[in-house]
Write a protein that holds these residues in place. Structure first.
Motif, mmCIF file in Angstrom:
data_model
loop_
_atom_site.group_PDB
_atom_site.id
_atom_site.type_symbol
_atom_site.label_atom_id
_atom_site.label_comp_id
_atom_site.label_asym_id
_atom_site.label_seq_id
_atom_site.Cartn_x
_atom_site.Cartn_y
_atom_site.Cartn_z
ATOM 1 N N TYR A 147 0.245 -12.006 32.469
ATOM 2 C CA TYR A 147 0.003 -9.949 32.439
ATOM 3 C C TYR A 147 0.373 -9.644 30.905
ATOM 4 C CZ TYR A 147 2.882 -5.745 32.935
ATOM 5 O OH TYR A 147 3.508 -4.447 33.144
ATOM 6 N N ASP A 148 1.489 -11.123 30.455
ATOM 7 C CA ASP A 148 1.678 -10.480 29.026
ATOM 8 C C ASP A 148 0.180 -10.462 28.299
ATOM 9 O OD1 ASP A 148 3.759 -11.147 26.280
ATOM 10 O OD2 ASP A 148 1.672 -12.888 26.091
ATOM 11 N N HIS A 149 -0.537 -11.267 28.489
ATOM 12 C CA HIS A 149 -2.107 -10.856 28.257
ATOM 13 C C HIS A 149 -2.429 -10.196 28.340
ATOM 14 C CE1 HIS A 149 -5.846 -12.885 26.432
ATOM 15 N NE2 HIS A 149 -6.711 -11.894 27.132
ATOM 16 N N LEU A 150 -2.574 -9.322 29.191
ATOM 17 C CA LEU A 150 -3.393 -7.953 29.579
ATOM 18 C C LEU A 150 -2.700 -7.419 28.767
ATOM 19 C CD1 LEU A 150 -5.064 -6.073 31.596
ATOM 20 C CD2 LEU A 150 -2.641 -6.110 33.195
ATOM 21 N N THR A 151 -1.151 -6.948 29.114
ATOM 22 C CA THR A 151 0.002 -5.634 28.175
ATOM 23 C C THR A 151 -0.729 -6.428 26.911
ATOM 24 O OG1 THR A 151 1.411 -7.049 28.182
ATOM 25 C CG2 THR A 151 0.903 -5.218 30.052
ATOM 26 N N ARG A 152 -0.874 -7.146 26.116
ATOM 27 C CA ARG A 152 -0.984 -7.602 24.715
ATOM 28 C C ARG A 152 -2.383 -6.375 24.039
ATOM 29 N NH1 ARG A 152 2.317 -10.417 22.014
ATOM 30 N NH2 ARG A 152 3.487 -11.144 23.879
ATOM 31 N N TRP A 153 -3.395 -7.344 25.188
ATOM 32 C CA TRP A 153 -4.309 -7.031 24.896
ATOM 33 C C TRP A 153 -4.652 -5.697 24.965
ATOM 34 C CZ3 TRP A 153 -8.416 -4.477 28.436
ATOM 35 C CH2 TRP A 153 -9.956 -4.542 27.404
ATOM 36 N N ALA A 154 -4.334 -5.069 25.970
ATOM 37 C CA ALA A 154 -4.410 -3.049 25.941
ATOM 38 C C ALA A 154 -3.832 -1.987 25.006
ATOM 39 C CB ALA A 154 -4.006 -3.113 27.131
ATOM 40 N N THR A 155 -3.298 -3.280 23.817
ATOM 41 C CA THR A 155 -1.974 -2.807 23.344
ATOM 42 C C THR A 155 -2.284 -2.740 22.173
ATOM 43 O OG1 THR A 155 -0.382 -3.574 23.969
ATOM 44 C CG2 THR A 155 -0.389 -1.398 24.632
ATOM 45 N N SER A 156 -3.970 -3.637 21.544
ATOM 46 C CA SER A 156 -4.171 -4.136 20.811
ATOM 47 C C SER A 156 -5.125 -3.410 19.675
ATOM 48 C CB SER A 156 -4.433 -5.748 20.734
ATOM 49 O OG SER A 156 -5.412 -5.549 21.461
ATOM 50 N N THR A 157 -5.409 -2.467 20.066
ATOM 51 C CA THR A 157 -6.087 -2.025 19.083
ATOM 52 C C THR A 157 -5.659 -0.516 19.698
ATOM 53 O OG1 THR A 157 -8.001 -1.698 21.254
ATOM 54 C CG2 THR A 157 -8.466 -3.657 19.455
ATOM 55 N N ASP A 158 -6.393 0.634 18.659
ATOM 56 C CA ASP A 158 -6.097 2.259 18.480
ATOM 57 C C ASP A 158 -7.293 2.278 20.291
ATOM 58 O OD1 ASP A 158 -4.340 2.000 17.000
ATOM 59 O OD2 ASP A 158 -6.087 2.595 15.580
ATOM 60 N N GLU A 159 -7.914 1.985 20.430
ATOM 61 C CA GLU A 159 -9.200 2.261 21.521
ATOM 62 C C GLU A 159 -8.543 2.211 22.500
ATOM 63 O OE1 GLU A 159 -13.690 1.683 22.934
ATOM 64 O OE2 GLU A 159 -13.108 1.171 20.460
ATOM 65 N N ARG A 160 -7.914 0.949 22.608
ATOM 66 C CA ARG A 160 -7.733 0.909 23.957
ATOM 67 C C ARG A 160 -6.601 0.845 24.377
ATOM 68 N NH1 ARG A 160 -10.247 -4.746 22.618
ATOM 69 N NH2 ARG A 160 -8.405 -5.437 22.007
ATOM 70 N N LEU A 161 -5.388 1.006 23.292
ATOM 71 C CA LEU A 161 -4.631 1.657 23.671
ATOM 72 C C LEU A 161 -4.943 3.715 23.526
ATOM 73 C CD1 LEU A 161 -0.948 1.813 23.973
ATOM 74 C CD2 LEU A 161 -1.622 2.702 21.039
ATOM 75 N N ALA A 162 -5.700 4.173 23.285
ATOM 76 C CA ALA A 162 -5.837 5.147 23.693
ATOM 77 C C ALA A 162 -6.101 5.765 24.553
ATOM 78 C CB ALA A 162 -6.821 6.173 22.702
ATOM 79 N N ALA A 163 -6.895 4.653 25.694
ATOM 80 C CA ALA A 163 -7.774 4.602 26.485
ATOM 81 C C ALA A 163 -6.805 4.232 27.865
ATOM 82 C CB ALA A 163 -8.658 3.977 27.056
ATOM 83 N N LEU A 164 -5.555 3.246 27.080
ATOM 84 C CA LEU A 164 -4.205 2.988 28.479
ATOM 85 C C LEU A 164 -4.034 4.502 28.485
ATOM 86 C CD1 LEU A 164 -3.063 1.357 29.698
ATOM 87 C CD2 LEU A 164 -1.317 0.734 27.918
ATOM 88 N N ASN A 165 -3.090 4.884 27.193
ATOM 89 C CA ASN A 165 -2.031 6.288 27.221
ATOM 90 C C ASN A 165 -3.029 7.305 28.093
ATOM 91 O OD1 ASN A 165 0.118 6.490 26.264
ATOM 92 N ND2 ASN A 165 -0.742 5.603 24.360
ATOM 93 N N ASP A 166 -4.430 8.061 28.394
ATOM 94 C CA ASP A 166 -5.150 8.371 29.273
ATOM 95 C C ASP A 166 -5.420 8.433 30.814
ATOM 96 O OD1 ASP A 166 -7.177 10.675 29.190
ATOM 97 O OD2 ASP A 166 -8.369 8.861 29.854
ATOM 98 N N GLY A 167 -4.767 6.677 31.009
ATOM 99 C CA GLY A 167 -5.608 6.426 31.921
ATOM 100 C C GLY A 167 -4.088 7.041 32.888
ATOM 101 N N ILE A 168 -2.951 6.196 32.566
ATOM 102 C CA ILE A 168 -1.521 6.510 32.393
ATOM 103 C C ILE A 168 -1.119 7.973 33.027
ATOM 104 C CG2 ILE A 168 1.066 6.594 31.919
ATOM 105 C CD1 ILE A 168 0.725 4.475 30.350
#
Length: 250
Positions: A147-168
């Motif tokens: 879980y730590d790896h998933l959340t660290r990976w998902a927030t580690s770049t602007d592109e993935r962070l933007a995708a995550l916020n859109d998914g939320i």
């Protein structure tokens, strides 16, 4: 081929056994894993030293075990081998250790592939729990690692962070919490985070199902319940989370 050191270090309770039990287990390893017809005193001494243990007095132990009634060792042509009944008993007890060693080795090999110090700490604790036979704790720590790896990976770049916020935003339908860093995800449940990562396309359906299943197992392991968490369940949890999450999301 599995080494003596791997067998000893990853066989649960090996270093807590008596010298006799260690001797018999090493003889089993030589017969089964190294496929030798038997052992002599010198070779067993080498095995003990390879395992990091001072060898016992073979001139006393080997004849004594062969003279027991029923015998635990049988001597033929200068070599000792396990007596039939004991061999079958150790087959039942130890035959699964190849899986255990493979799982433990996959954990031990991970630090070189994972540069993050926090994840290395999770790895170290997961491996320590597994080697100690604490399979409930292993399950909890393996989940924490993934879980730590998933959340660290998902927030580690602007592109993935933007995708995550859109998914939320899409998953929670307007009740979204803006995420700027990994720490902000504490506002959401672990299951919700996995769901949002799937909605965002950061993980696929199979990865999400693995995470849901292992989260359920983590909850069973972390709280008092009648659910049995044994080595098989720990093996499955570690293998699935390490292979499909930790090593896949790079």
């Amino acid at each position: 081929m599995m080494s003596v050191a791997d067998f000893a270090s990853h066989t649960i309770g090996f270093y807590k056994k008596s010298a006799v039990d260690q001797l018999l287990m090493l003889t089993w390893f030589v017969e089964v894993r190294q496929q030798k017809m038997g052992v002599d005193a010198n070779y067993l001494r080498e095995c003990f030293r390879a395992a990091g243990i001072d060898p016992p007095d073979m001139s006393v132990y080997l004849p004594r075990l062969a003279a027991k009634k029923p015998p635990q060792l049988v001597r033929e042509k200068g070599l000792y081998r396990l007596a039939g009944n004991l061999r079958r008993e150790l087959d039942r007890r130890l035959a699964g250790d190849a899986v255990q060693v493979a799982v433990a080795k996959s954990l031990a090999d991970l630090p070189s592939k994972v540069p993050d110090l926090t994840e290395r700490a999770f790895l170290s604790e997961t491996l320590a729990c597994y080697k100690a036979g604490a399979f409930r704790a292993t399950t909890v720590m393996a989940w924490n690692l993934a879980y730590d790896h998933l959340t660290r990976w998902a927030t580690s770049t602007d592109e993935r962070l933007a995708a995550l916020n859109d998914g939320i935003k899409r998953k929670l339908q307007g009740k979204a919490v803006a995420i700027g860093t990994q720490k902000d995800l504490v506002a959401l449940t672990e299951r919700t985070v996995v769901e949002c990562c799937q909605t965002a396309g950061l993980i696929d359906k199979n990865q999400a199902e693995i995470l849901f299943e292992k989260l359920k197992r983590r909850n069973a392991a972390a709280h008092p319940s009648s659910v049995v968490i044994g080595q098989h369940q720990a093996n499955d949890t570690i293998s699935d989370l390490v292979d499909n999450i930790v090593l896949s999301l790079r």
